[in-house]
Design an enzyme around this catalytic site. Structure first.
Site, PDB file in Angstrom:
ATOM      1  N   LYS A 231       0.863  -1.186   0.021  1.00 55.63           N
ATOM      2  CA  LYS A 231       0.048  -0.003  -0.259  1.00 55.63           C
ATOM      3  C   LYS A 231       1.074   1.119   0.018  1.00 55.63           C
ATOM      4  O   LYS A 231       2.245   1.146   0.479  1.00 55.63           O
ATOM      5  CB  LYS A 231      -0.791  -0.085   1.244  1.00 55.63           C
ATOM      6  CG  LYS A 231      -1.993   0.751   1.123  1.00 55.63           C
ATOM      7  CD  LYS A 231      -3.303   0.192   0.787  1.00 55.63           C
ATOM      8  CE  LYS A 231      -4.588   1.025   0.563  1.00 55.63           C
ATOM      9  NZ  LYS A 231      -5.694   0.458   0.191  1.00 55.63           N
TER      10      LYS A 231
ATOM     11  N   GLY B  24     -26.034   2.529   3.154  1.00 53.31           N
ATOM     12  CA  GLY B  24     -25.252   3.226   2.179  1.00 53.31           C
ATOM     13  C   GLY B  24     -25.266   2.800   0.588  1.00 53.31           C
ATOM     14  O   GLY B  24     -25.132   1.472   0.030  1.00 53.31           O
TER      15      GLY B  24
ATOM     16  N   GLY C 153     -24.321   4.102  -2.144  1.00 54.06           N
ATOM     17  CA  GLY C 153     -23.451   4.546  -3.177  1.00 54.06           C
ATOM     18  C   GLY C 153     -22.996   3.672  -4.382  1.00 54.06           C
ATOM     19  O   GLY C 153     -23.917   2.838  -4.706  1.00 54.06           O
TER      20      GLY C 153
ATOM     21  N   VAL D 243     -20.930   0.894  -4.607  1.00 54.56           N
ATOM     22  CA  VAL D 243     -21.354  -0.719  -4.519  1.00 54.56           C
ATOM     23  C   VAL D 243     -22.736  -0.914  -3.869  1.00 54.56           C
ATOM     24  O   VAL D 243     -23.209  -1.910  -4.268  1.00 54.56           O
ATOM     25  CB  VAL D 243     -20.274  -1.200  -3.094  1.00 54.56           C
ATOM     26  CG1 VAL D 243     -20.477  -2.418  -2.795  1.00 54.56           C
ATOM     27  CG2 VAL D 243     -18.888  -0.818  -3.649  1.00 54.56           C
TER      28      VAL D 243
ATOM     29  N   TYR E 178     -25.544   0.417  -4.476  1.00 53.52           N
ATOM     30  CA  TYR E 178     -26.410   0.705  -5.641  1.00 53.52           C
ATOM     31  C   TYR E 178     -26.285  -0.789  -6.379  1.00 53.52           C
ATOM     32  O   TYR E 178     -27.418  -1.228  -6.778  1.00 53.52           O
ATOM     33  CB  TYR E 178     -26.198   1.731  -6.428  1.00 53.52           C
ATOM     34  CG  TYR E 178     -26.934   1.864  -7.612  1.00 53.52           C
ATOM     35  CD1 TYR E 178     -28.342   2.160  -7.920  1.00 53.52           C
ATOM     36  CD2 TYR E 178     -26.454   1.531  -8.899  1.00 53.52           C
ATOM     37  CE1 TYR E 178     -28.953   2.044  -8.746  1.00 53.52           C
ATOM     38  CE2 TYR E 178     -26.867   1.302 -10.143  1.00 53.52           C
ATOM     39  CZ  TYR E 178     -28.404   1.794  -9.906  1.00 53.52           C
ATOM     40  OH  TYR E 178     -29.115   1.834 -11.295  1.00 53.52           O
TER      41      TYR E 178
HETATM   42  P1  NAD Z   1     -19.427   5.420  -2.100  1.00 48.86           P
HETATM   43  O1  NAD Z   1     -18.518   6.760  -1.667  1.00 48.86           O
HETATM   44  O2  NAD Z   1     -19.507   5.385  -3.343  1.00 48.86           O
HETATM   45  O3  NAD Z   1     -20.608   5.045  -1.325  1.00 48.86           O
HETATM   46  C1  NAD Z   1     -20.828   5.060  -0.024  1.00 48.86           C
HETATM   47  C2  NAD Z   1     -22.234   5.701   0.259  1.00 48.86           C
HETATM   48  O4  NAD Z   1     -22.444   5.870   1.687  1.00 48.86           O
HETATM   49  C3  NAD Z   1     -22.285   7.162  -0.238  1.00 48.86           C
HETATM   50  O5  NAD Z   1     -23.465   7.207  -0.999  1.00 48.86           O
HETATM   51  C4  NAD Z   1     -22.318   7.988   1.110  1.00 48.86           C
HETATM   52  O6  NAD Z   1     -23.506   8.815   0.933  1.00 48.86           O
HETATM   53  C5  NAD Z   1     -23.111   6.831   1.938  1.00 48.86           C
HETATM   54  N1  NAD Z   1     -23.063   7.306   3.509  1.00 48.86           N
HETATM   55  C6  NAD Z   1     -21.713   7.804   4.036  1.00 48.86           C
HETATM   56  N2  NAD Z   1     -22.335   7.757   5.471  1.00 48.86           N
HETATM   57  C7  NAD Z   1     -23.304   7.283   5.588  1.00 48.86           C
HETATM   58  C8  NAD Z   1     -24.211   6.820   6.775  1.00 48.86           C
HETATM   59  N3  NAD Z   1     -23.869   7.163   7.884  1.00 48.86           N
HETATM   60  N4  NAD Z   1     -25.286   6.171   6.591  1.00 48.86           N
HETATM   61  C9  NAD Z   1     -25.747   6.025   5.308  1.00 48.86           C
HETATM   62  N5  NAD Z   1     -24.972   6.098   4.263  1.00 48.86           N
HETATM   63  C10 NAD Z   1     -23.780   6.824   4.341  1.00 48.86           C
HETATM   64  O7  NAD Z   1     -18.229   4.353  -1.837  1.00 48.86           O
HETATM   65  P2  NAD Z   1     -18.103   2.794  -2.373  1.00 48.86           P
HETATM   66  O8  NAD Z   1     -17.103   2.776  -3.384  1.00 48.86           O
HETATM   67  O9  NAD Z   1     -19.577   2.213  -2.695  1.00 48.86           O
HETATM   68  O10 NAD Z   1     -17.776   1.847  -1.246  1.00 48.86           O
HETATM   69  C11 NAD Z   1     -18.619   1.713  -0.111  1.00 48.86           C
HETATM   70  C12 NAD Z   1     -17.682   0.874   0.940  1.00 48.86           C
HETATM   71  O11 NAD Z   1     -17.215  -0.342   0.495  1.00 48.86           O
HETATM   72  C13 NAD Z   1     -16.474   1.699   1.693  1.00 48.86           C
HETATM   73  O12 NAD Z   1     -16.237   1.127   2.977  1.00 48.86           O
HETATM   74  C14 NAD Z   1     -15.341   1.049   0.620  1.00 48.86           C
HETATM   75  O13 NAD Z   1     -14.142   1.164   1.557  1.00 48.86           O
HETATM   76  C15 NAD Z   1     -15.805  -0.021   0.460  1.00 48.86           C
HETATM   77  N6  NAD Z   1     -15.206  -1.013  -0.393  1.00 48.86           N
HETATM   78  C16 NAD Z   1     -15.423  -0.560  -1.861  1.00 48.86           C
HETATM   79  C17 NAD Z   1     -14.819  -1.187  -3.136  1.00 48.86           C
HETATM   80  C18 NAD Z   1     -15.098  -0.608  -4.533  1.00 48.86           C
HETATM   81  O14 NAD Z   1     -14.927  -1.545  -5.332  1.00 48.86           O
HETATM   82  N7  NAD Z   1     -15.996   0.620  -4.669  1.00 48.86           N
HETATM   83  C19 NAD Z   1     -14.120  -2.431  -2.821  1.00 48.86           C
HETATM   84  C20 NAD Z   1     -14.021  -2.696  -1.533  1.00 48.86           C
HETATM   85  C21 NAD Z   1     -14.371  -2.046  -0.464  1.00 48.86           C
END
Ligand code: NAD
Length: 367
Positions: free
Chosen positions: A80, A180, A182, A184, A186
């Site tokens: 990392k 959440g 967002g 993932v 969705y």
């Molecule tokens: P994102 O930012 O697109 O979505 C996160 C969503 O959570 C946002 O819409 C945000 O408004 C919402 N949120 C924040 N605080 C909140 C709360 N208190 N209550 C309800 N909703 C809340 O991020 P993402 O890419 O969808 O990732 C989501 C999680 O998965 C993160 O923890 C990320 O580290 C983890 N993750 C993502 C991936 C990936 O491929 N994107 C891979 C591994 C892990």
């Protein structure tokens, strides 16, 4: 001296301090382990208060990647990087190209990718200096947005948990609460809808809420309610530390299985509390490995999403193995997951020489 003690304790192979005053680069690349393959992990850009804080984060996160890759059965080690700076103000072509040269200097021991504060455009700049970068755009043979694959892997994990808990992986008629909605969250809702799941969701962002309710019929509750809602599965897909001493006693689900990183506030305390409440917890780094599997597929030649999805289906077996170890040994699932990862690294370490083999295959436990 403290840093050296920490290195010895955590078992890092290499830590590179990168400094280029002309372009304002201060970065740390931490390679925790290359036993299974090169250390792959994203580069985080964050306004750390000082270099100690940045080093600590790089050490912690790179170690986490060793476990994630090992549990996913990938031929990858753990690495990392962190860049000290404000991603809104301090980005420049020169900064990322300079960082790319440091990555290149490690000759493939470390492979970088996007993380908090960095994006695909930054990866393209790094690509001008080194081929040891993933998460580049599909135009350059990259894999693009990892979220759909992460969501697909999370779906496999939820099915495994349902099989373990209810004796049937079918999710038809089950209820899943997604915290959440967002990227993932969705895609996960989309997959779950196809499986006949009753969906409940919450997000602090009104656009994310509107999209999920109008397109997918997700029943929306407040962000305070979502963790305590009556459901079969709680799927945290927002922030870390959602499983803590306040929330765990109030959970009304029988499974916690979601994509968010670092879901346990205090691993020992909260992992045990879930175990004692007989709530099946799918350890986050095992269930959310789809994103890593996705970028891994860039290393195997031309990226192919079909192949990435096929490999991601292995998350089902990986989790079944974790649940089995947990049951046989009477230990919380988060401990079982660590154990599974450590066992694989330990066995391959006996081979002696470093892995420089092919990337394409991946290993899954027998269940
Ligand atoms: P994102 O930012 O697109 O979505 C996160 C969503 O959570 C946002 O819409 C945000 O408004 C919402 N949120 C924040 N605080 C909140 C709360 N208190 N209550 C309800 N909703 C809340 O991020 P993402 O890419 O969808 O990732 C989501 C999680 O998965 C993160 O923890 C990320 O580290 C983890 N993750 C993502 C991936 C990936 O491929 N994107 C891979 C591994 C892990």
């Amino acid at each position: 001296m403290e840093t050296f003690e920490k290195l010895a304790e955590m078992g890092h192979e290499r830590v590179l301090l990168c400094s280029n005053r002309e372009v304002g680069l201060q970065a740390i690349i931490a390679v925790h382990s290359t036993v299974l393959g090169p250390g792959l992990g994203g580069v985080r850009m964050w306004p750390y208060k000082n270099s100690e804080e940045a080093i600590k984060d790089a050490l912690r996160l790179s170690r986490g990647m060793t476990y994630k890759a090992a549990a996913a059965g990938l031929n990858l080690g753990g690495g990392k990087a962190v860049i000290i700076g404000d991603p809104k103000k301090d980005k420049s072509e020169a900064l990322f190209r300079s960082f790319g040269r440091y990555v290149e200097s490690l000759g493939g021991l470390y492979i970088t990718a996007e993380d908090v504060g960095t994006d695909m455009e930054d990866m393209e700049l790094i690509l001008t200096e080194t081929r040891w970068v993933t998460g580049v755009s599909p135009a350059h043979g990259g894999s693009g947005d990892p979220s759909p694959v992460t969501a697909y892997g999370t779906l496999q994990g939820i099915k495994a948990a349902a099989k373990w808990k209810y004796g049937d992986p079918s999710l038809d008629g089950r209820s899943v609460a997604i915290q959440g909605l967002g990227s993932v969250g969705y895609y996960l809702a989309k997959y779950l809808k196809e499986e006949g799941v009753k969906l409940i969701g919450a997000d602090i962002d009104s656009e994310a809420v509107d999209r999920a309710s109008s397109e997918l019929g997700v029943e929306i509750v407040s962000t305070d309610e979502i963790v305590e809602v009556d459901c079969d599965v709680l799927a945290p897909c927002a922030l870390g530390a959602v499983l803590n001493k306040e929330s765990i006693p109030n959970l009304r689900c029988s499974i916690v299985a979601g994509a968010a990183n670092n879901q346990l506030d205090k691993a020992k305390r909260d992992g045990l509390a879930l175990h004692e409440r007989d709530i099946l917890y799918a350890p986050d780094f095992v269930i959310n490995a789809g994103g890593l599997i996705n970028v891994y597929n860039e290393l195997a030649g031309a990226y192919n999403q079909e192949r990435a999805l096929r490999m991601t289906r292995g998350i089902y077996l990986n989790l079944m193995r974790v649940f089995e170890i947990s049951k046989t040994e009477g230990i919380p699932t988060y401990v079982a997951a660590d154990q599974m990862a450590e066992e694989r690294v330990g066995k391959i370490k006996q081979l002696g020489a470093r892995h420089w083999g092919r990337f394409i295959s991946n290993h899954h436990p027998e269940v």
